[in-house]
Write a protein that holds these residues in place. Structure first.
Motif, mmCIF file in Angstrom:
data_model
loop_
_atom_site.group_PDB
_atom_site.id
_atom_site.type_symbol
_atom_site.label_atom_id
_atom_site.label_comp_id
_atom_site.label_asym_id
_atom_site.label_seq_id
_atom_site.Cartn_x
_atom_site.Cartn_y
_atom_site.Cartn_z
ATOM 1 N N ARG A 16 -2.991 -8.348 -14.214
ATOM 2 C CA ARG A 16 -2.527 -6.955 -14.132
ATOM 3 C C ARG A 16 -3.456 -6.125 -13.256
ATOM 4 N NH1 ARG A 16 -0.849 -7.785 -19.511
ATOM 5 N NH2 ARG A 16 -2.898 -7.232 -20.334
ATOM 6 N N ARG A 17 -4.760 -6.316 -13.418
ATOM 7 C CA ARG A 17 -5.718 -5.570 -12.594
ATOM 8 C C ARG A 17 -5.588 -5.927 -11.119
ATOM 9 N NH1 ARG A 17 -11.493 -5.657 -15.790
ATOM 10 N NH2 ARG A 17 -10.781 -4.614 -17.685
ATOM 11 N N ALA A 18 -5.408 -7.205 -10.835
ATOM 12 C CA ALA A 18 -5.259 -7.638 -9.444
ATOM 13 C C ALA A 18 -3.991 -7.038 -8.830
ATOM 14 C CB ALA A 18 -5.225 -9.159 -9.366
ATOM 15 N N ASP A 19 -2.913 -7.006 -9.596
ATOM 16 C CA ASP A 19 -1.671 -6.402 -9.099
ATOM 17 C C ASP A 19 -1.865 -4.917 -8.819
ATOM 18 O OD1 ASP A 19 -0.274 -8.759 -9.145
ATOM 19 O OD2 ASP A 19 0.609 -8.401 -11.137
ATOM 20 N N ALA A 20 -2.586 -4.240 -9.703
ATOM 21 C CA ALA A 20 -2.838 -2.808 -9.504
ATOM 22 C C ALA A 20 -3.673 -2.586 -8.247
ATOM 23 C CB ALA A 20 -3.541 -2.224 -10.725
ATOM 24 N N GLU A 21 -4.696 -3.399 -8.041
ATOM 25 C CA GLU A 21 -5.521 -3.277 -6.841
ATOM 26 C C GLU A 21 -4.708 -3.539 -5.579
ATOM 27 O OE1 GLU A 21 -8.724 -2.356 -6.356
ATOM 28 O OE2 GLU A 21 -8.796 -1.837 -8.483
ATOM 29 N N ARG A 22 -3.827 -4.530 -5.617
ATOM 30 C CA ARG A 22 -2.970 -4.816 -4.464
ATOM 31 C C ARG A 22 -2.046 -3.643 -4.171
ATOM 32 N NH1 ARG A 22 -1.107 -9.359 -6.857
ATOM 33 N NH2 ARG A 22 -2.871 -10.750 -6.930
ATOM 34 N N GLU A 23 -1.520 -3.049 -5.220
ATOM 35 C CA GLU A 23 -0.610 -1.905 -5.049
ATOM 36 C C GLU A 23 -1.355 -0.718 -4.436
ATOM 37 O OE1 GLU A 23 3.088 -0.617 -4.823
ATOM 38 O OE2 GLU A 23 2.532 -2.551 -5.683
ATOM 39 N N ARG A 29 -2.521 1.513 2.961
ATOM 40 C CA ARG A 29 -2.048 1.079 4.290
ATOM 41 C C ARG A 29 -0.808 1.856 4.706
ATOM 42 N NH1 ARG A 29 -3.743 -3.872 2.293
ATOM 43 N NH2 ARG A 29 -1.678 -4.409 1.562
ATOM 44 N N ALA A 30 0.089 2.121 3.764
ATOM 45 C CA ALA A 30 1.309 2.874 4.088
ATOM 46 C C ALA A 30 0.963 4.300 4.504
ATOM 47 C CB ALA A 30 2.254 2.878 2.897
ATOM 48 N N ARG A 31 0.032 4.940 3.782
ATOM 49 C CA ARG A 31 -0.365 6.301 4.152
ATOM 50 C C ARG A 31 -1.024 6.316 5.520
ATOM 51 N NH1 ARG A 31 -4.216 7.801 0.118
ATOM 52 N NH2 ARG A 31 -3.503 6.176 -1.248
ATOM 53 N N ARG A 32 -1.876 5.338 5.777
ATOM 54 C CA ARG A 32 -2.555 5.259 7.071
ATOM 55 C C ARG A 32 -1.542 5.051 8.192
ATOM 56 N NH1 ARG A 32 -6.340 0.965 6.277
ATOM 57 N NH2 ARG A 32 -7.313 2.374 4.814
ATOM 58 N N ALA A 33 -0.568 4.193 7.977
ATOM 59 C CA ALA A 33 0.461 3.940 8.989
ATOM 60 C C ALA A 33 1.318 5.186 9.207
ATOM 61 C CB ALA A 33 1.331 2.766 8.559
ATOM 62 N N ALA A 34 1.596 5.916 8.145
ATOM 63 C CA ALA A 34 2.395 7.133 8.282
ATOM 64 C C ALA A 34 1.650 8.176 9.097
ATOM 65 C CB ALA A 34 2.746 7.686 6.909
ATOM 66 N N ARG A 35 0.347 8.268 8.898
ATOM 67 C CA ARG A 35 -0.434 9.221 9.690
ATOM 68 C C ARG A 35 -0.442 8.816 11.152
ATOM 69 N NH1 ARG A 35 -4.768 9.227 5.468
ATOM 70 N NH2 ARG A 35 -5.684 7.613 6.772
ATOM 71 N N ARG A 36 -0.517 7.527 11.416
ATOM 72 C CA ARG A 36 -0.560 7.062 12.805
ATOM 73 C C ARG A 36 0.753 7.309 13.526
ATOM 74 N NH1 ARG A 36 -3.448 1.540 11.415
ATOM 75 N NH2 ARG A 36 -5.568 2.279 11.307
ATOM 76 N N THR A 37 1.869 7.151 12.844
ATOM 77 C CA THR A 37 3.159 7.326 13.516
ATOM 78 C C THR A 37 3.434 8.785 13.843
ATOM 79 O OG1 THR A 37 4.320 7.443 11.402
ATOM 80 C CG2 THR A 37 4.186 5.288 12.456
#
Length: 58
Positions: A16-23, A29-37
């Motif tokens: 569960r902890r590993a899944d939370a860290e992955r999420e 990464r999604a926020r960073r990509a949104a800022r770049r676009t």
């Protein structure tokens, strides 16, 4: 039997902890990509017209 249940419980918690860290990583990464676009240039914005930053040459 108790040790096996304890092992399964600990294992499930670690999963569960590993899944939370992955999420969290995916969200970052999604926020960073949104800022770049949103930018005009993929390499970043360059300041223009800020000549007062340097002293005039002698």
């Amino acid at each position: 039997m108790y040790e096996y249940e304890l092992y399964r419980s600990t294992s499930a918690e670690l999963i569960r902890r590993a899944d939370a860290e992955r999420e969290i990583g995916r969200a970052r990464r999604a926020r960073r990509a949104a800022r770049r676009t949103g930018r005009r240039d993929p390499e970043g914005q360059v300041r223009q017209g800020d000549c007062s930053r340097f002293a005039p040459a002698a």
